[in-house]
Scaffold this motif. Sequence first.
Motif, mmCIF file in Angstrom:
data_model
loop_
_atom_site.group_PDB
_atom_site.id
_atom_site.type_symbol
_atom_site.label_atom_id
_atom_site.label_comp_id
_atom_site.label_asym_id
_atom_site.label_seq_id
_atom_site.Cartn_x
_atom_site.Cartn_y
_atom_site.Cartn_z
ATOM 1 N N ALA A 55 9.591 33.682 27.021
ATOM 2 C CA ALA A 55 8.527 32.794 26.526
ATOM 3 C C ALA A 55 8.010 31.914 27.662
ATOM 4 N N ARG A 56 8.936 31.452 28.494
ATOM 5 C CA ARG A 56 8.544 30.590 29.614
ATOM 6 C C ARG A 56 7.633 31.356 30.583
ATOM 7 N N GLU A 57 8.012 32.590 30.840
ATOM 8 C CA GLU A 57 7.195 33.376 31.776
ATOM 9 C C GLU A 57 5.828 33.700 31.208
ATOM 10 N N ILE A 58 5.802 33.968 29.908
ATOM 11 C CA ILE A 58 4.508 34.253 29.271
ATOM 12 C C ILE A 58 3.635 33.005 29.340
ATOM 13 N N ARG A 59 4.263 31.863 29.129
ATOM 14 C CA ARG A 59 3.533 30.590 29.203
ATOM 15 C C ARG A 59 2.897 30.397 30.590
ATOM 16 N N ILE A 60 3.704 30.645 31.612
ATOM 17 C CA ILE A 60 3.179 30.480 32.978
ATOM 18 C C ILE A 60 2.045 31.475 33.239
ATOM 19 N N ALA A 61 2.262 32.703 32.800
ATOM 20 C CA ALA A 61 1.237 33.738 33.027
ATOM 21 C C ALA A 61 -0.083 33.341 32.373
ATOM 22 N N LEU A 62 -0.007 32.810 31.156
ATOM 23 C CA LEU A 62 -1.239 32.429 30.451
ATOM 24 C C LEU A 62 -1.905 31.224 31.106
ATOM 25 N N LEU A 63 -1.082 30.256 31.513
ATOM 26 C CA LEU A 63 -1.661 29.075 32.158
ATOM 27 C C LEU A 63 -2.333 29.457 33.476
ATOM 28 N N GLU A 64 -1.691 30.366 34.199
ATOM 29 C CA GLU A 64 -2.289 30.826 35.461
ATOM 30 C C GLU A 64 -3.602 31.550 35.226
ATOM 31 N N ALA A 65 -3.697 32.183 34.050
ATOM 32 C CA ALA A 65 -4.937 32.915 33.729
ATOM 33 C C ALA A 65 -6.004 31.979 33.190
ATOM 34 N N ASP A 66 -5.710 30.664 33.201
ATOM 35 C CA ASP A 66 -6.711 29.680 32.758
ATOM 36 C C ASP A 66 -6.882 29.591 31.255
ATOM 37 N N VAL A 67 -5.892 30.042 30.522
ATOM 38 C CA VAL A 67 -5.972 29.914 29.064
ATOM 39 C C VAL A 67 -5.751 28.438 28.719
ATOM 40 N N ALA A 68 -6.517 27.939 27.755
ATOM 41 C CA ALA A 68 -6.429 26.520 27.406
ATOM 42 C C ALA A 68 -5.036 26.190 26.855
ATOM 43 N N LEU A 69 -4.552 25.014 27.215
ATOM 44 C CA LEU A 69 -3.177 24.636 26.878
ATOM 45 C C LEU A 69 -2.831 24.732 25.377
ATOM 46 N N PRO A 70 -3.669 24.218 24.480
ATOM 47 C CA PRO A 70 -3.304 24.323 23.059
ATOM 48 C C PRO A 70 -3.149 25.780 22.606
ATOM 49 N N VAL A 71 -3.964 26.645 23.205
ATOM 50 C CA VAL A 71 -3.898 28.066 22.849
ATOM 51 C C VAL A 71 -2.588 28.663 23.371
ATOM 52 N N VAL A 72 -2.224 28.268 24.580
ATOM 53 C CA VAL A 72 -0.979 28.757 25.175
ATOM 54 C C VAL A 72 0.207 28.343 24.297
ATOM 55 N N LYS A 73 0.200 27.083 23.888
ATOM 56 C CA LYS A 73 1.329 26.566 23.096
ATOM 57 C C LYS A 73 1.472 27.336 21.794
ATOM 58 N N GLU A 74 0.349 27.538 21.134
ATOM 59 C CA GLU A 74 0.384 28.231 19.850
ATOM 60 C C GLU A 74 0.860 29.675 20.038
ATOM 61 N N PHE A 75 0.342 30.276 21.080
ATOM 62 C CA PHE A 75 0.668 31.674 21.367
ATOM 63 C C PHE A 75 2.162 31.834 21.633
ATOM 64 N N VAL A 76 2.667 31.008 22.527
ATOM 65 C CA VAL A 76 4.077 31.130 22.919
ATOM 66 C C VAL A 76 4.985 30.790 21.724
ATOM 67 N N GLY A 77 4.561 29.807 20.947
ATOM 68 C CA GLY A 77 5.333 29.445 19.753
ATOM 69 C C GLY A 77 5.447 30.631 18.793
ATOM 70 N N ALA A 78 4.336 31.305 18.603
ATOM 71 C CA ALA A 78 4.324 32.447 17.683
ATOM 72 C C ALA A 78 5.210 33.575 18.212
ATOM 73 N N ILE A 79 5.151 33.800 19.517
ATOM 74 C CA ILE A 79 5.960 34.876 20.117
ATOM 75 C C ILE A 79 7.449 34.580 19.917
ATOM 76 N N LYS A 80 7.816 33.346 20.184
ATOM 77 C CA LYS A 80 9.238 32.977 20.079
ATOM 78 C C LYS A 80 9.736 33.150 18.655
ATOM 79 N N GLU A 81 8.943 32.637 17.749
ATOM 80 C CA GLU A 81 9.340 32.695 16.349
ATOM 81 C C GLU A 81 9.518 34.139 15.884
ATOM 82 N N ARG A 82 8.558 34.951 16.255
ATOM 83 C CA ARG A 82 8.627 36.345 15.816
ATOM 84 C C ARG A 82 9.748 37.099 16.522
#
Length: 298
Positions: A31-58
């Motif tokens: 999840a941490r690596e996915i978070r970094i990858a998304l932030l590096e790709a310029d994805v907006a922070l709230p979107v990153v948080k929601e995305f990573v949260g969903a991945i972890k939960e699932r």
Amino acid sequence: MFATLSDRLASTFKNLRGKGRLSEADIDATAREIRIALLEADVALPVVKEFVGAIKERARGEEVSGALNPAQQIVKIVNEELVAILGGETRRLRYAKTGPTVIMLAGLQGAGKTTLAAKLALWLKEQGKTPMLVACDLQRPNAVNQLQVNGERVGVPVFAPEPGNGVGNPVEVAKQGVAEAKRTLHDVVIIDTAGRLGIDAEMMGQARMIRTATQPDEVLFVVDAMIGQDAVNTALAFQEGVGYDGVVLTKLDGDARGGAALSIASITGKPVMFASNGEKMTDFDLFHPDRMASRILD
Ligand code: GDP
């Protein structure tokens, strides 16, 4: 586009290969690596948080499926979440039941609206429609001429202001353009509007007036994918100032990191409907979230 994101995710998934079962620590690290990858790709922070949260939960709750190993399961989850964040199902144009379908384009100057207007007209022609273009960008000196040239290239008529025909008044040109399309039995009208280099109250006001005067079936917000994080702010400003039904991403052929594509649908709640990926008139198509997700995970 997405080259870096794609590489980062691929190496993240590689680390999971060969694991029999994912521990809590594996899930956290991924999840941490996915978070970094998304932030590096310029994805907006709230979107990153929601995305990573969903991945972890699932990932934690996922039933161990016989067919997939843990690494494959994570890839599957990430793929499904990417499709969801990109807007889910491909959203197609809604055509008017009677009379011409009116499509209005809005966006900043340089977003690629005028180019896109002609590309969309060509695409519609290929779908068996008889589109007409209306030149309402009276701000940028060469915009009307550019639309006329592009219209000619794709063999689509352009309604442009001329004496006695709403010169200097984009709202009037838009209204007359739609009336002309009705009269000449064109079934789709594409209205190109003026942009500015930055968000501007007057431009928003003008676009809103064109919207009110022509009651479009679809308002499309056109945005340059290369502007990164700014794309989200611009998208929100246009949502507030003009309102729109869908988004068109342009310049997907550039080396943008892709954050705009991933953030906009999620933050505005409006689907990305079309993608423009080059200077040629045929570099344009419907935006398919599932194909884009597969491209990222390729
Ligand atoms: P407008 O001000 O929004 O009407 O923008 P234009 O249609 O004039 O486009 C601005 C510039 O971007 C022009 O030089 C276009 O050729 C270029 N352009 C538009 N769409 C694309 C695209 O998908 N890819 C690339 N590489 N360039 C594009």
